[in-house]
Design a protein around this motif. Structure first.
Motif, PDB file in Angstrom:
ATOM      1  N   GLY A  24       0.820  -1.199   0.000  1.00  0.00           N
ATOM      2  CA  GLY A  24       0.000   0.000   0.000  1.00  0.00           C
ATOM      3  C   GLY A  24       0.859   1.257   0.000  1.00  0.00           C
ATOM      4  O   GLY A  24       2.095   1.201  -0.032  1.00  0.00           O
ATOM      5  N   THR A  29      -3.254   3.443   2.500  1.00  0.00           N
ATOM      6  CA  THR A  29      -4.206   3.024   1.478  1.00  0.00           C
ATOM      7  C   THR A  29      -3.621   1.854   0.700  1.00  0.00           C
ATOM      8  O   THR A  29      -2.533   1.972   0.113  1.00  0.00           O
ATOM      9  N   LEU A  30      -4.311   0.712   0.727  1.00  0.00           N
ATOM     10  CA  LEU A  30      -3.836  -0.466   0.011  1.00  0.00           C
ATOM     11  C   LEU A  30      -4.114  -0.338  -1.477  1.00  0.00           C
ATOM     12  O   LEU A  30      -4.895   0.525  -1.911  1.00  0.00           O
ATOM     13  N   ASP A  31      -3.460  -1.216  -2.228  1.00  0.00           N
ATOM     14  CA  ASP A  31      -3.634  -1.161  -3.678  1.00  0.00           C
ATOM     15  C   ASP A  31      -5.068  -1.464  -4.105  1.00  0.00           C
ATOM     16  O   ASP A  31      -5.505  -1.021  -5.182  1.00  0.00           O
TER      17      ASP A  31
END
Length: 295
Positions: A148, A206-208
């Motif tokens: 992320g 924020t993750l992918d």
């Protein structure tokens, strides 16, 4: 006497007497003028000699006495150029504060020009901070991980201590008051330290896949971790700088002077040449000097 002689009956005697007395009077007047001239010259010479002796006569008439003293002050440092940490992370610019202390000796050549030498210690500290937003692997307590985006500050703290020697020349506008001076600062490195650490600026990532992870920490359980903590590699042991300053001499008494001074230190050498580009530290010093006259 001349008016009384004019009423005598013997004109010839009157003329002769007048000439003789006139010549005698002239000799007396000349003698008096000579004595007065000698007296004035003697008084002038005595006053001039007293003035020279009272202010010192080291290099010539009118030279003030030498002075020695102590100078203490604070500094504002500005870091220019770039350098790389061990991780190849680049640091750009930076600012910081420090402390400077000197002992010095001033030798006046006359009432305008002075040469001198300072010796002391200079603590130079700077800090460079860069905001980063980059991809990272996020490890969960269960052992799995995801990739992320995280945000943090990369901070590089530099601490150096120099033994300094500064020969300088000074121009005094009046016998006491404003002055300007310039010198060559020579610094010998006594100690140095570099600390590289990261500070999370947000506890979320924020993750992918678009989801958000909260309560983010580094592996040590805090929002800050240290990556380097030790001496600067390949640092130069010699530092040169052009010092240009202006100040004001204020008389305390017959034997002491205080002088507030502002000095700009323009670096002539880099901190190091490897893994860096134009890495220099300039400084602005605000100092107070206490001077004692050696008369």
């Amino acid at each position: 006497m001349l008016n009384a002689l004019k009423i005598m009956s013997n004109n010839r005697m009157s003329r002769v007497s007048t000439n003789r007395i006139g010549r005698k009077e002239m000799r007396n007047v000349c003698g008096l003028l000579a004595m007065a001239a000698m007296l004035c010259f003697g008084l002038f010479a005595t006053n001039a000699n007293a003035q020279i002796i009272s202010h010192g006569d080291l290099f010539g008439p009118g030279a003030p006495p030498p002075q020695f003293g102590v100078e203490l002050g604070l500094a504002s440092h500005h870091q220019a150029g770039t350098y790389l940490a061990a991780c190849d992370c680049e640091f750009v610019g930076g600012t910081g504060t420090g402390f400077i202390g000197n002992i010095f000796f001033e030798l006046p050549l006359n009432y305008e020009w002075v040469i001198g030498l300072k010796a002391g210690i200079n603590f130079m500290n700077t800090s460079s901070r860069t905001s980063i937003r980059e991809q990272a692997f996020i490890l969960y307590q269960g052992g799995s991980d995801s990739e992320g985006t995280v945000t943090f500050d990369r901070v590089g703290d530099i601490k150096t201590t120099y033994l300094t020697f500064t020969p300088f020349v000074k121009y005094q506008f009046f016998r006491l008051g404003p002055f300007v001076q310039a010198g060559l600062g020579v610094g010998l490195l006594m100690s140095n330290h570099f600390t590289h650490h990261r500070e999370l600026t947000s506890s979320t990532a924020t993750l992918d896949n678009g989801s958000v992870v909260n309560n983010l920490r580094f592996a040590n359980g805090t929002m800050e971790e240290t990556l380097e903590d030790g001496p600067i590699t390949d640092v130069k042991s010699l530092r040169l700088g052009l010092q240009i300053g202006a100040g004001y001499d204020i008389s305390v008494n017959d034997h002491a002077v205080i002088a507030p001074t502002f000095t700009y230190d323009l670096p002539l050498s880099t901190v190091r040449d490897t893994r860096s580009t134009g890495w220099k530290i300039s400084s602005l010093y605000g100092t107070i000097a206490l001077k004692y006259k050696l008369d």
